[in-house]
Design a protein around this motif. Structure first.
Motif, mmCIF file in Angstrom:
data_model
loop_
_atom_site.group_PDB
_atom_site.id
_atom_site.type_symbol
_atom_site.label_atom_id
_atom_site.label_comp_id
_atom_site.label_asym_id
_atom_site.label_seq_id
_atom_site.Cartn_x
_atom_site.Cartn_y
_atom_site.Cartn_z
ATOM 1 N N GLU A 59 0.821 -1.214 0.000
ATOM 2 C CA GLU A 59 0.000 0.000 0.000
ATOM 3 C C GLU A 59 0.859 1.270 0.000
ATOM 4 O O GLU A 59 0.347 2.379 0.135
ATOM 5 N N ASN A 60 2.189 1.086 -0.129
ATOM 6 C CA ASN A 60 3.136 2.211 -0.209
ATOM 7 C C ASN A 60 3.146 3.091 1.037
ATOM 8 O O ASN A 60 3.231 4.322 0.942
ATOM 9 N N ILE A 61 3.046 2.467 2.218
ATOM 10 C CA ILE A 61 3.200 3.210 3.464
ATOM 11 C C ILE A 61 4.686 3.553 3.591
ATOM 12 O O ILE A 61 5.530 2.654 3.682
ATOM 13 N N PRO A 62 5.056 4.841 3.587
ATOM 14 C CA PRO A 62 6.471 5.221 3.447
ATOM 15 C C PRO A 62 7.283 5.238 4.739
ATOM 16 O O PRO A 62 8.404 5.681 4.736
ATOM 17 N N TYR A 63 6.716 4.752 5.851
ATOM 18 C CA TYR A 63 7.421 4.851 7.122
ATOM 19 C C TYR A 63 7.665 3.477 7.736
ATOM 20 O O TYR A 63 7.038 2.486 7.351
ATOM 21 N N LYS A 64 8.572 3.460 8.696
ATOM 22 C CA LYS A 64 8.837 2.220 9.418
ATOM 23 C C LYS A 64 7.605 1.817 10.223
ATOM 24 O O LYS A 64 6.858 2.660 10.709
ATOM 25 N N ILE A 65 7.428 0.519 10.385
ATOM 26 C CA ILE A 65 6.228 0.008 11.040
ATOM 27 C C ILE A 65 6.605 -0.864 12.228
ATOM 28 O O ILE A 65 7.517 -1.688 12.148
ATOM 29 N N ALA A 81 6.091 5.004 12.371
ATOM 30 C CA ALA A 81 7.138 5.962 12.743
ATOM 31 C C ALA A 81 7.170 7.074 11.708
ATOM 32 O O ALA A 81 8.042 7.142 10.854
ATOM 33 N N GLY A 82 6.185 7.940 11.792
ATOM 34 C CA GLY A 82 6.104 9.044 10.837
ATOM 35 C C GLY A 82 5.360 10.213 11.433
ATOM 36 O O GLY A 82 5.033 10.218 12.609
ATOM 37 N N ARG A 83 5.073 11.190 10.626
ATOM 38 C CA ARG A 83 4.381 12.378 11.102
ATOM 39 C C ARG A 83 2.962 12.036 11.562
ATOM 40 O O ARG A 83 2.278 11.233 10.929
ATOM 41 N N SER A 117 4.467 5.661 16.276
ATOM 42 C CA SER A 117 5.620 5.013 16.889
ATOM 43 C C SER A 117 6.686 6.087 17.060
ATOM 44 O O SER A 117 7.169 6.657 16.085
ATOM 45 N N PHE A 118 7.025 6.389 18.305
ATOM 46 C CA PHE A 118 7.883 7.540 18.581
ATOM 47 C C PHE A 118 9.342 7.260 18.243
ATOM 48 O O PHE A 118 9.866 6.187 18.533
ATOM 49 N N THR A 119 9.987 8.259 17.644
ATOM 50 C CA THR A 119 11.400 8.167 17.311
ATOM 51 C C THR A 119 12.154 9.260 18.063
ATOM 52 O O THR A 119 11.571 10.199 18.576
#
Length: 217
Positions: A59-65, A81-83, A117-119
């Motif tokens: 689904e092209n989710i561009p962030y780490k999961i 882990a994204g905005r 997911s906090f970074t």
């Protein structure tokens, strides 16, 4: 008489010994069963996590999961882990994709929750230090916001995200009001810094989170 006593002693020993051996056997069986259950849970967890990551990648989710399973509450937490703004805009699509991914697993009836997911970013003078996270945390404490636990700062090109982690309770009207107060206070004391960054085309996001890591505001 001595023979009778001796025989009774032997019989008592056999009875008590038999009970001990039965107990030890039961302990061994229970331990083996628990271990197998844990191994099965771990294997099912891995399969489900793999299926979810594969589906979200499609689904092209561009962030780490990150994937979390709560067996007691029968809930599945997917951390992105994204905005936060991206998560808010795409939560329905991510939830739908996750539900499709677990449809053929034992977790098909689990409730799905999509959260941030906090970074962590190392604080340096070059990284928008106008919004120094330790300074912000101390400022909020000084203003009486004792429920603030941590301040995290995420940085991307032309973007700064401030995450205020608190121990306020989830799904509570008082907690929502408390979160709004923190947000208002931050925007007031950081008004000049935020305006300066905006003039430099830097987007600033501020979000408040409860003790469970869910967004309050």
């Amino acid at each position: 008489m001595k023979i009778v006593i001796k025989r009774l002693g032997i019989l008592l020993f056999l009875v008590t010994s038999g009970g001990w051996f039965i107990h030890q056997f039961q302990v061994h069986v229970e331990a083996s069963t628990n271990q197998k259950e844990q191994e099965l849970k771990s294997e099912n967890n891995k399969k489900a996590a793999h299926a979810i990551r594969t589906k979200l990648k499609e689904e092209n989710i561009p962030y780490k999961i990150s994937i979390g399973l709560s067996f007691n509450e029968e809930r599945l937490d997917v951390g992105i882990a994204g905005r936060q703004s991206y998560i808010d805009e795409n939560e329905k699509n991510i939830t739908k994709a996750t539900q499709e991914a677990i449809r053929k697993t034992i977790y098909k009836d689990y409730s799905v929750y999509i959260n941030k997911s906090f970074t962590y970013s190392i604080e340096t003078d070059k990284q928008y230090n106008e919004l120094n996270k330790e300074k912000i945390r101390r400022l909020l404490k000084d203003q009486g916001y004792e429920k603030v636990q941590r301040v995290l700062k995420e940085i991307e090109p032309n973007f700064v995200g401030l995450s205020i982690l608190t121990n306020i309770r989830p799904n509570d009207d008082t907690s929502i009001s408390y979160g709004k107060e923190i947000d208002k206070e931050l925007r007031k004391v950081l008004e000049k810094e935020i305006e300066t960054l905006k003039k430099e085309n830097v987007l600033v996001e501020i979000h408040i989170y409860d003790i469970s890591g869910e967004k309050v505001i």
